[in-house]
Motif scaffolding. Sequence first.
Motif, mmCIF file in Angstrom:
data_model
loop_
_atom_site.group_PDB
_atom_site.id
_atom_site.type_symbol
_atom_site.label_atom_id
_atom_site.label_comp_id
_atom_site.label_asym_id
_atom_site.label_seq_id
_atom_site.Cartn_x
_atom_site.Cartn_y
_atom_site.Cartn_z
ATOM 1 N N ALA A 80 17.576 17.843 20.842
ATOM 2 C CA ALA A 80 17.140 16.978 19.744
ATOM 3 C C ALA A 80 16.389 17.786 18.686
ATOM 4 C CB ALA A 80 16.249 15.861 20.288
ATOM 5 N N ILE A 81 15.548 18.730 19.123
ATOM 6 C CA ILE A 81 14.827 19.580 18.167
ATOM 7 C C ILE A 81 15.825 20.435 17.386
ATOM 8 C CG2 ILE A 81 13.255 21.555 17.976
ATOM 9 C CD1 ILE A 81 11.648 20.385 20.303
ATOM 10 N N GLY A 82 16.815 20.964 18.081
ATOM 11 C CA GLY A 82 17.818 21.784 17.411
ATOM 12 C C GLY A 82 18.606 20.988 16.380
ATOM 13 N N LYS A 83 18.916 19.738 16.717
ATOM 14 C CA LYS A 83 19.659 18.897 15.783
ATOM 15 C C LYS A 83 18.807 18.551 14.570
ATOM 16 C CE LYS A 83 22.255 15.531 17.311
ATOM 17 N NZ LYS A 83 22.686 14.384 18.138
ATOM 18 N N LEU A 84 17.540 18.317 14.806
ATOM 19 C CA LEU A 84 16.627 18.052 13.688
ATOM 20 C C LEU A 84 16.594 19.259 12.745
ATOM 21 C CD1 LEU A 84 13.351 16.325 14.904
ATOM 22 C CD2 LEU A 84 14.940 15.518 13.177
ATOM 23 N N ALA A 85 16.478 20.452 13.340
ATOM 24 C CA ALA A 85 16.395 21.665 12.526
ATOM 25 C C ALA A 85 17.699 21.893 11.764
ATOM 26 C CB ALA A 85 16.093 22.858 13.424
ATOM 27 N N ALA A 86 18.811 21.524 12.370
ATOM 28 C CA ALA A 86 20.115 21.746 11.740
ATOM 29 C C ALA A 86 20.494 20.597 10.820
ATOM 30 C CB ALA A 86 21.174 21.929 12.833
ATOM 31 N N GLY A 87 19.684 19.555 10.780
ATOM 32 C CA GLY A 87 19.979 18.419 9.915
ATOM 33 C C GLY A 87 20.987 17.457 10.504
ATOM 34 N N GLY A 88 21.252 17.584 11.807
ATOM 35 C CA GLY A 88 22.263 16.713 12.423
ATOM 36 C C GLY A 88 21.673 15.551 13.186
ATOM 37 N N ALA A 89 20.352 15.376 13.113
ATOM 38 C CA ALA A 89 19.735 14.272 13.841
ATOM 39 C C ALA A 89 20.075 12.953 13.167
ATOM 40 C CB ALA A 89 18.223 14.448 13.899
ATOM 41 N N GLY A 90 20.116 11.895 13.965
ATOM 42 C CA GLY A 90 20.357 10.573 13.398
ATOM 43 C C GLY A 90 21.820 10.248 13.228
ATOM 44 N N ILE A 91 22.698 11.115 13.769
ATOM 45 C CA ILE A 91 24.133 10.848 13.701
ATOM 46 C C ILE A 91 24.663 10.699 15.126
ATOM 47 C CG2 ILE A 91 26.381 11.753 13.011
ATOM 48 C CD1 ILE A 91 24.908 13.344 10.832
ATOM 49 N N CYS A 92 25.363 9.604 15.376
ATOM 50 C CA CYS A 92 25.915 9.361 16.706
ATOM 51 C C CYS A 92 26.902 10.466 17.060
ATOM 52 C CB CYS A 92 26.599 7.995 16.739
ATOM 53 S SG CYS A 92 27.444 7.677 18.291
ATOM 54 N N GLU A 93 26.747 11.026 18.277
ATOM 55 C CA GLU A 93 27.622 12.115 18.690
ATOM 56 C C GLU A 93 29.017 11.622 19.006
ATOM 57 O OE1 GLU A 93 25.991 14.340 21.863
ATOM 58 O OE2 GLU A 93 24.354 15.155 20.661
ATOM 59 N N SER A 94 29.140 10.337 19.212
ATOM 60 C CA SER A 94 30.433 9.801 19.615
ATOM 61 C C SER A 94 31.239 9.309 18.420
ATOM 62 C CB SER A 94 30.218 8.666 20.622
ATOM 63 O OG SER A 94 31.460 8.176 21.065
ATOM 64 N N CYS A 95 30.640 8.474 17.590
ATOM 65 C CA CYS A 95 31.401 7.875 16.499
ATOM 66 C C CYS A 95 31.007 8.416 15.134
ATOM 67 C CB CYS A 95 31.258 6.352 16.534
ATOM 68 S SG CYS A 95 29.610 5.766 16.087
#
Length: 132
Positions: A80-95
């Motif tokens: 989750a921290i990595g996704k936040l740093a990469a700007g990918g947080a808040g996006i469903c991994e599935s859809c």
Amino acid sequence: MPPISPSVSEELRKRLQQARADLLDAVRARTGQQDDEAPAIGPLAHLGQGDDAPQSEMLSHNEARLAEHESSLLHEIDVAIGKLAAGGAGICESCGRDIPEARLLATPTVRLCIGCQEQREQDQHSGRGPSM
Ligand SMILES: [Zn+2]
């Protein structure tokens, strides 16, 4: 445009890092306690190694026991921290849809939107299927 606002992103980052620190503290505290309470008769006793019983083996045994739940949680937090740093947080991994900020704040490690989460839980409850 980022899926979540900077203020929410910052709040999530703080919570995740706090959760990470708390988890590591808890693991460290438990490891220390387990060392003190190390039973004289343990799973290794029957090996009859006596004085030669390697301390490192017992340590790794303890770590393995307490890591079952905590290491997976730690992994979730790191992802989750990595996704936040990469700007990918808040996006469903599935859809790929946005995950509501309220859901993110309630569960900072969440990776799926509500719909996909429910779908996945239903799949797990109904079995993995006869073959793949
Ligand atoms: Zn989804």
